[in-house]
Scaffold this active site. Structure first.
Site, short mmCIF file in Angstrom:
data_model
loop_
_atom_site.label_atom_id
_atom_site.label_comp_id
_atom_site.label_asym_id
_atom_site.label_seq_id
_atom_site.Cartn_x
_atom_site.Cartn_y
_atom_site.Cartn_z
N SER A 139 0.67 -1.15 -0.04
CA SER A 139 0.09 0.17 0.02
C SER A 139 1.06 1.37 0.14
O SER A 139 0.58 2.37 -0.76
CB SER A 139 -0.95 0.00 1.25
N ASP A 183 6.08 2.51 6.91
CA ASP A 183 5.97 2.08 5.87
C ASP A 183 6.43 3.12 4.69
O ASP A 183 6.98 2.65 3.78
CB ASP A 183 4.74 1.13 5.30
C1 GLA Z 1 2.02 -1.86 9.54
C2 GLA Z 1 1.65 -0.33 9.62
C3 GLA Z 1 3.01 0.24 10.33
C4 GLA Z 1 3.70 -0.25 11.50
C5 GLA Z 1 3.52 -1.73 11.24
C6 GLA Z 1 4.02 -2.61 12.57
O1 GLA Z 1 2.98 -2.18 8.42
O2 GLA Z 1 1.44 0.05 8.51
O3 GLA Z 1 2.89 1.71 10.25
O4 GLA Z 1 2.89 0.03 12.51
O5 GLA Z 1 2.35 -2.42 10.68
O6 GLA Z 1 5.15 -2.12 12.79
#
Ligand code: GLA
Length: 390
Positions: A139, A183
């Site tokens: 995403s 991310d």
């Molecule tokens: C997902 C979320 C991130 C983070 C991770 C866990 O990837 O999008 O923001 O919180 O989980 O570290």
């Protein structure tokens, strides 16, 4: 998001660029002006710390989203996805949310337009060789590739941390996952050959050179669960509640000695203990990798997995099994779940000379015990979002 993750062409060598450009021409009747690329990420350590203003240590991987684009004269965005041959269109100013994967580009368009009202419409083709919905930040990679196109067409300088925040707004305000910035920052700001040590309080990024003599192995459990329908948002709430009970702004400010605080029930104490100890482990792994101490780094990764499984409760039995199989392998320095949890991938640090053997043996036993077909690949740290003007 779209279900299927086909493995189309990489847009790196000239033949593949021209084939993407031809696809764009076929779809829209003009040549594209640019191709934006944004990678997926794997987080080596530091999960569920970002929204608690702590630390993480991710790197970008080669598998990416690519988006071709040509500018339009109006405020329409038209996108054709080669992942499932579907097409979406929206007006940048429209507030009616699209279904399915269209919500990601639309969310980015809205966030971008609020910051840069001069945003232009455009049309483009989307391709990806990144597994979608598997915990490798598909995403965010899509969001950052879309943001890169908007920035180019609106003559806005690419500031990775600012653009990461726009992607985060799209995710939180449109998609409904109350995620942190991990991310998007990893995808937008990564540097080739380096891990990114991210401080989510100051939003500062420090590059940590990836050491010699070790490889990152990613093993897919093939278990998929959407974070929006799992305990992700609940975990976030619980950690905020723990911070409130401790009287601190975020768990970043708490310490392990606070854990016997009478206001914390058992669940909240365990959630807090994970976040506090995970922040320490991120620093420990970054320091250990800087001096090439793979034993300490691997040990902290394995401790992180136990903390995520037992205290934060975001693992699943299939992921626990993969982690323990990897930990039993000779060439493995340490292994853990990576990302939000509830399925997806396991990350391990392995000796390069035995990574194939480790992956093969792990997947065979995994199949015998679960009936599931996993898969694996090794990754080296790649650079973040980029654009190629044609
Ligand atoms: C997902 C979320 C991130 C983070 C991770 C866990 O990837 O999008 O923001 O919180 O989980 O570290």
């Amino acid at each position: 998001m779209v279900e299927s993750a086909r493995m189309p062409a990489e847009a790196r060598d000239p033949r593949q660029i021209s084939s993407l450009a031809e696809t764009h021409q076929r779809q829209f009747g003009h040549a594209p002006e640019l191709i934006a690329r944004s990678p997926g990420r794997v987080n080596l350590i530091g999960d569920h710390t970002d929204y608690n203003l702590g630390f993480s240590l991710p790197m970008a991987i080669e598998q990416s989203f690519h988006v071709t684009a040509n500018r339009r004269q109006d405020r329409q965005v038209i996108l054709h996805s080669l992942l499932d041959e579907s097409r979406i269109s929206f007006d940048i100013d429209s507030a009616a949310p699209l279904d399915d994967w269209g919500i990601y580009p639309q969310g980015v368009a809205r966030a971008f337009e609020q910051r840069y009202p001069e945003a232009h419409g455009w049309e483009g083709v989307i391709v990806a060789d990144l597994p979608v919905g598997a915990g490798l930040s598909s995403s965010a990679a899509l969001e950052m590739a879309i943001a890169r196109v908007f920035a180019s067409f609106s003559d806005v300088d690419w500031k990775p941390l600012e653009m990461a925040r726009l992607g985060w707004q799209a995710e939180n305000h449109w998609v409904g996952l109350e995620s942190g910035l991990l991310d998007q920052i990893a995808s937008a700001a990564a540097a080739s050959g380096h891990l990114l040590l991210i401080d989510f309080e100051s939003i500062e990024v420090t590059q940590v050179p990836f050491p010699e003599g070790v490889e990152v192995l990613l093993v897919d459990s093939s278990v998929r669960r959407e974070l929006t329908t799992t305990g992700y948002n609940d975990r976030r709430e619980e950690s905020f509640e723990a911070a409130r009970a401790l009287g601190v702004k975020s768990l970043r400010e708490a310490s392990l000695s606070d854990m016997d605080h009478e206001e914390l029930n058992d669940v909240l104490a365990r959630r807090a203990r994970h976040v506090i100890s995970e922040n320490d482990r991120v620093q420990e792994v970054a320091d250990a990798l800087r001096r090439g101490d793979l034993t300490t780094a691997g040990g902290a990764m394995s401790a992180s997995h136990l903390s995520l499984a037992n205290d934060y409760e975001v693992s699943v039995p299939e992921i626990d099994l993969l982690v323990s199989l990897l930990n039993e392998a000779d060439g493995c320095r340490g292994a853990r779940m990576t990302g939000g949890g509830f399925g997806g991938y396991v990350v391990a640090l392995v000796k390069p000379e035995s990574s194939n053997e480790t992956a093969k043996a792990t997947l065979e036993t995994y199949r015998e015990r679960t009936g599931l077909n996993g898969s694996a690949f090794t990754a080296t740290p790649q650079s973040g979002t980029s654009v190629l003007h044609l």
